[in-house]
Design a protein around this motif. Structure first.
Motif, PDB file in Angstrom:
ATOM      1  N   LYS A 285       0.840  -1.204   0.000  1.00 30.46           N
ATOM      2  CA  LYS A 285       0.000   0.000   0.000  1.00 30.46           C
ATOM      3  C   LYS A 285       0.871   1.249   0.000  1.00 30.46           C
ATOM      4  O   LYS A 285       0.549   2.246  -0.663  1.00 30.46           O
ATOM      5  N   GLU A 286       1.972   1.201   0.737  1.00 24.67           N
ATOM      6  CA  GLU A 286       2.874   2.352   0.797  1.00 24.67           C
ATOM      7  C   GLU A 286       3.429   2.680  -0.583  1.00 24.67           C
ATOM      8  O   GLU A 286       3.457   3.845  -0.997  1.00 24.67           O
ATOM      9  N   GLU A 287       3.884   1.663  -1.310  1.00 23.32           N
ATOM     10  CA  GLU A 287       4.416   1.865  -2.662  1.00 23.32           C
ATOM     11  C   GLU A 287       3.322   2.379  -3.592  1.00 23.32           C
ATOM     12  O   GLU A 287       3.544   3.300  -4.390  1.00 23.32           O
ATOM     13  N   PHE A 288       2.158   1.776  -3.484  1.00 23.61           N
ATOM     14  CA  PHE A 288       1.028   2.155  -4.333  1.00 23.61           C
ATOM     15  C   PHE A 288       0.608   3.601  -4.071  1.00 23.61           C
ATOM     16  O   PHE A 288       0.396   4.376  -5.011  1.00 23.61           O
ATOM     17  N   THR A 289       0.507   3.961  -2.791  1.00 18.81           N
ATOM     18  CA  THR A 289       0.057   5.299  -2.406  1.00 18.81           C
ATOM     19  C   THR A 289       1.004   6.378  -2.919  1.00 18.81           C
ATOM     20  O   THR A 289       0.573   7.423  -3.419  1.00 18.81           O
ATOM     21  N   GLU A 290       2.300   6.124  -2.802  1.00 21.66           N
ATOM     22  CA  GLU A 290       3.298   7.107  -3.238  1.00 21.66           C
ATOM     23  C   GLU A 290       3.130   7.437  -4.715  1.00 21.66           C
ATOM     24  O   GLU A 290       3.145   8.604  -5.117  1.00 21.66           O
ATOM     25  N   VAL A 291       2.950   6.404  -5.539  1.00 16.09           N
ATOM     26  CA  VAL A 291       2.792   6.619  -6.975  1.00 16.09           C
ATOM     27  C   VAL A 291       1.401   7.160  -7.285  1.00 16.09           C
ATOM     28  O   VAL A 291       1.238   8.035  -8.142  1.00 16.09           O
ATOM     29  N   TYR A 292       0.402   6.651  -6.566  1.00 19.10           N
ATOM     30  CA  TYR A 292      -0.985   7.048  -6.831  1.00 19.10           C
ATOM     31  C   TYR A 292      -1.180   8.558  -6.649  1.00 19.10           C
ATOM     32  O   TYR A 292      -1.821   9.216  -7.475  1.00 19.10           O
ATOM     33  N   GLU A 293      -0.644   9.097  -5.579  1.00 19.73           N
ATOM     34  CA  GLU A 293      -0.830  10.526  -5.305  1.00 19.73           C
ATOM     35  C   GLU A 293      -0.204  11.390  -6.390  1.00 19.73           C
ATOM     36  O   GLU A 293      -0.763  12.421  -6.780  1.00 19.73           O
ATOM     37  N   ILE A 294       0.960  10.969  -6.884  1.00 13.95           N
ATOM     38  CA  ILE A 294       1.621  11.734  -7.950  1.00 13.95           C
ATOM     39  C   ILE A 294       0.805  11.666  -9.238  1.00 13.95           C
ATOM     40  O   ILE A 294       0.528  12.685  -9.875  1.00 13.95           O
ATOM     41  N   GLN A 295       0.404  10.451  -9.632  1.00 17.09           N
ATOM     42  CA  GLN A 295      -0.358  10.269 -10.859  1.00 17.09           C
ATOM     43  C   GLN A 295      -1.744  10.897 -10.752  1.00 17.09           C
ATOM     44  O   GLN A 295      -2.277  11.410 -11.733  1.00 17.09           O
TER      45      GLN A 295
END
Length: 256
Positions: A76-86
């Protein structure tokens, strides 16, 4: 397929950049200085309303492990980091509004991260290596593409974004490996002279039909730009084909 986007790139590369006169900028500044407190308050109120209407990323239902790829977890941490940018980028481009359903966007991002993990695993299992010279060249290219002069300038910039030199080096090395891996798997990705001429003729025809008053550069002038874009298209197709093959043979679980 229309290539108006490529025409735009070519024209932009040869366009003359016009700089607004300083008098106009000074006049705008004077007008801003004369803005009343009442107008400023109204503007602040409008900005506040606009902020409230801006879509926000919804990550409450994202599980601790978003996906598993051959036993490797995408957290979730990896996903969240990219998700917020995209997500921010998609909002700025108007692809997401306050009424948009984010579930499809989450699924697409998960698939993208799965593709990256599949490629990463394949590269690590391969015999692809990166020399010190290739790594240095990549750093220089990255620096120049970001308007910087040296590798050191680039590393200083990424460190300002919270990434250490070691992390940046590993990321760049991995990207070089991926590029070499895709090139080896796909074969020659360079467009032929025939493809370049054919593409230019298509561009020329579309440009004439658009009645754009700006003159399209000649073939020899536009050739390098066209070749670069066609090469990127070939690389993207090769990457997608490799990912599809790897996905068919992989053990993938999505928990969204």
């Amino acid at each position: 397929m229309s290539k108006k986007w490529l025409i735009g790139i070519i024209l932009a590369m040869f366009a003359v950049v016009l700089v607004a006169c300083s008098d106009s900028a000074e006049e705008t500044e004077e007008n801003n200085d004369t803005e009343t407190e009442e107008e400023a308050a109204e503007e602040g109120s409008e900005e506040s309303a606009e902020e409230q209407a801006t879509p926000q990323p919804d990550l409450e239902d994202v599980p601790d492990v978003v996906a598993e790829v051959n036993g490797e977890e995408i957290t979730k941490e990896e996903f969240t980091e990219v998700y917020e940018i995209q997500f921010d980028r998609a909002v700025q481009q108007g692809q997401i509004t306050i009424d948009s359903d984010q579930e499809n966007f989450k699924t697409q991002l998960a698939e993208s991260l799965i593709a990256q993990e599949l490629i990463k695993q394949a590269v690590n299992d391969s015999e692809v290596s990166v020399s010190d010279e290739e790594l240095e060249e990549s750093f220089v290219e990255l620096a120049q593409s970001n308007g910087l002069e040296t590798k050191e300038d680039f590393l200083t910039a990424v460190e300002g974004q919270g990434m250490t030199e070691e992390e940046a080096t590993e990321q760049v090395k991995l990207q070089v490996k991926v590029d070499k891996f895709v090139a080896e798997e796909a074969g020659d990705l360079e467009p032929t002279e025939e493809e370049l001429v054919e593409t230019y003729e298509e561009l020329k025809k579309e440009h004439e039909e658009s009645e754009n008053e700006q003159e399209l550069p000649g073939y020899e002038e536009a050739k390098t730009i066209i070749a670069d874009q066609l090469r990127k298209e070939n690389e993207a197709r090769a990457y997608q084909n490799i990912v599809e093959t790897l996905r068919e043979e992989a053990d993938v679980t999505i928990n969204l």
